[in-house]
Scaffold this active site. Structure first.
Site, PDB file in Angstrom:
ATOM      1  N   HIS C  85       1.301 -10.604   8.968  1.00  0.00           N
ATOM      2  CA  HIS C  85       1.142  -9.181   8.671  1.00  0.00           C
ATOM      3  C   HIS C  85       1.696  -8.373   9.849  1.00  0.00           C
ATOM      4  O   HIS C  85       1.676  -8.842  10.979  1.00  0.00           O
ATOM      5  CB  HIS C  85      -0.346  -8.875   8.450  1.00  0.00           C
ATOM      6  CG  HIS C  85      -0.577  -7.493   7.944  1.00  0.00           C
ATOM      7  ND1 HIS C  85      -0.634  -6.396   8.768  1.00  0.00           N
ATOM      8  CD2 HIS C  85      -0.720  -7.029   6.679  1.00  0.00           C
ATOM      9  CE1 HIS C  85      -0.829  -5.316   8.029  1.00  0.00           C
ATOM     10  NE2 HIS C  85      -0.889  -5.675   6.754  1.00  0.00           N
ATOM     11  N   GLU C 133       6.967  -5.031   3.493  1.00  0.00           N
ATOM     12  CA  GLU C 133       6.185  -3.873   3.921  1.00  0.00           C
ATOM     13  C   GLU C 133       6.915  -3.146   5.042  1.00  0.00           C
ATOM     14  O   GLU C 133       6.707  -3.476   6.215  1.00  0.00           O
ATOM     15  CB  GLU C 133       4.830  -4.317   4.472  1.00  0.00           C
ATOM     16  CG  GLU C 133       3.933  -5.050   3.524  1.00  0.00           C
ATOM     17  CD  GLU C 133       2.479  -5.072   4.028  1.00  0.00           C
ATOM     18  OE1 GLU C 133       1.648  -4.423   3.404  1.00  0.00           O
ATOM     19  OE2 GLU C 133       2.223  -5.732   5.040  1.00  0.00           O
TER      20      GLU C 133
END
Lengths: 214, 214, 214, 214
Positions: C85, C133
């Protein structure tokens, strides 16, 4: 008072700043050093100015790719090294190891820290000096010696309580002779600065202003 | 004497070790805690044993993915946290931040360090305790309290010189009651151990042997 | 469409969000999972919701303090894990190692990445899915599927060119059913979201809105 | 065939090795480059040899202390840079950023990787070349091209499947002309080596042996 100019990764000409710093040091008698990128150490040292590395790794000779070895930094002409700058934080054990590496080759050392507690911790590892630089003031142009004078006096006290042979410098927001003077009054024996000189249109004039009150 | 059993990432059943530790603590009156992986904190805490995290991050609530937040560790039942273990070294500023996070939620803290200099540095940051664990002895079965007793007495002195309210524990190679006793004689008020209990065929017997001299 | 709710280190009640997600999944037939802190995995899994870790380390059983071991995460009830992430970036070799660890214990995997090139790189390591992302949109409330639809279609193409068995999810700024619908139209088969649910006054209502068009 | 000599942090004289490499390149017509520490880039480049950095950071000009900026490395005379060496692993997003930094200033790039999957991932980021170096063979003197020839042919295939304009080099254990020849037969178009030359009593003789079969 020691004035240490950190060139960071600024788009300045490191040799031009080094020459200006050398001249100002000669003319004023104030100790002034310049800390360029590792790749520029040799060129900066050749100007005759006191030359510092921005970092050395906690390593000895060996199989370490992409590292900054104290031996090569010293061979390139460095006289000292910053450690644990807020833009290059180290693990506690790494600071200890980098101090050993620096000592092995005779480099002076300044360990940076955020606050008086970390200054005391850094002092316990036996560097030549510690520098207190509250992160919220770095690059602001607001000098720590004015915005938060207590942090400087507390750092001086905290370092002295642990080891009174360790000097305390003061960084973050220093850009004028006035800032340097107030740092000295609070007990700091050196200042770290960066953009105020490295990004100045006329680095020599900026340095002359800095050392003027000294 | 405080006995802190670090389960690391060992293939033990954390609840089985926790139950053994809880029984030994109750039966002997010695303070014994178990530090499992974060995912096992809740199950370990439910046994009633004193429960420690192996690490918490220097963070507050916010956008931090994959972190270990002190608040959630405490909510899961933890009473304390290790910090800066040699297998999870932290930056100096991170130790400071993790201590603040732990204090915010009432976790006890032990900061690990390699040698007396780093012990002094860690003590300057104000933890409840520091632990001296020479890396070369970790996992060896050779107790630091016997292999290198000076490192323990030097650590006790170094911490006391900085802040005499900070306890000093002793890790690396501790596995028998005899090792614990010699640690206590050198001035340590706690021991950290891991494989000696977590990998024992009979963790309860291993713990009983450890606390026997106390 | 897969809806993965990352609770990050938000000050929500993880069990309350998990219960809401479980009900919405049951009622709508849409696959919905919740990714809490490691310390909350067990409590979240007990609600019956599909449970994901936010991270697992590239490690096997052994002497690793303060780590997140895939085995313990799975034992606590996790079904899958996020990796890399933007708030927990990993080294290339670590992503590879964490994927192996996850596979060893049967966890599903999603590797996050900033842009189509990194999506292709992540896909080459063989995860179940990748998630694109763009960091500049994370937490903005501006959905990537609207602000920069090309980045989603380019990511879908880039992943398919490397390995067409790898799903592509879409994160950053997703908060409404409308955002989810446009992500699906661009070829994404899942969405990652966080604050839109975790910080909602009524997480169940927020989730109902999200799955409504599906 | 490209021969890239990584000087790591070895206690050799970088200029002496550079001069030897330059002479061997001139005499043999083989492309030979030397990768010293950043502090030695300028001195090595002045010998006329093709000069490589061991690492550059994923950064542009700015407030970055202790970094290795592509612009300063190029200014010092570097022609290329290693990235993600097993002794200097980078995050996936950092490899991407360092490749952009290198491209910005015209440095050639080689991204190192452990195995064919990571080679494919690295190739997806668009470097000039990837190098496969199984960590268990680095520094052993056992060449990957002999100990594990499949890993080389698999890496060549894996890179070609992603982007057939990316060259594949081969590292780990290469020290003789024979090793170089077998690497070439397996499809590698370059070799990375280190101790075989940098720690040789006679670096020129070691290099002459290496290029002899080419």
């Amino acid at each position: 008072m020691f004035v240490l100019v950190n060139l960071k990764a600024y788009p300045c000409d490191p040799v031009e700043v080094a020459e200006a710093a050398h001249e100002v040091a000669e003319e004023s008698g104030v100790r002034v050093a310049v800390a360029p990128q590792a790749a520029d150490l040799r060129a900066v040292a050749e100007t005759g100015v006191e030359t510092w590395a921005q970092h050395v790794d906690p390593l000895a000779h060996g199989s370490h790719t992409g590292s900054t070895l104290a031996e090569r930094v010293a061979d390139a002409g460095a006289d000292g090294t910053l450690l644990n700058h807020s833009e290059r934080r180290l693990k506690l054990a790494e600071i200890d190891g980098s101090l050993s590496a620096a000592e092995r080759v005779g480099l002076d050392t300044v360990v940076c820290a955020n606050n008086p507690e970390q200054v005391a911790a850094a002092a316990a590892l036996g560097p030549d000096a510690v520098a207190v630089e509250p992160p919220e003031l770095i690059g602001t142009g607001t000098p720590v010696s004015k915005a938060d004078p207590d942090v400087v006096t507390d750092a001086v006290e905290a370092a002295a309580a642990v080891d009174d042979s360790v000097d305390v410098y003061c960084g973050a927001g220093i850009s004028t002779g006035d800032d340097v003077e107030s740092a000295a009054e609070l007990g700091a024996t050196g200042v770290l600065l960066a953009s105020g000189v490295a990004k100045a249109d006329d680095p020599k004039a900026a340095l002359e202003d800095l050392v003027e009150p000294l």
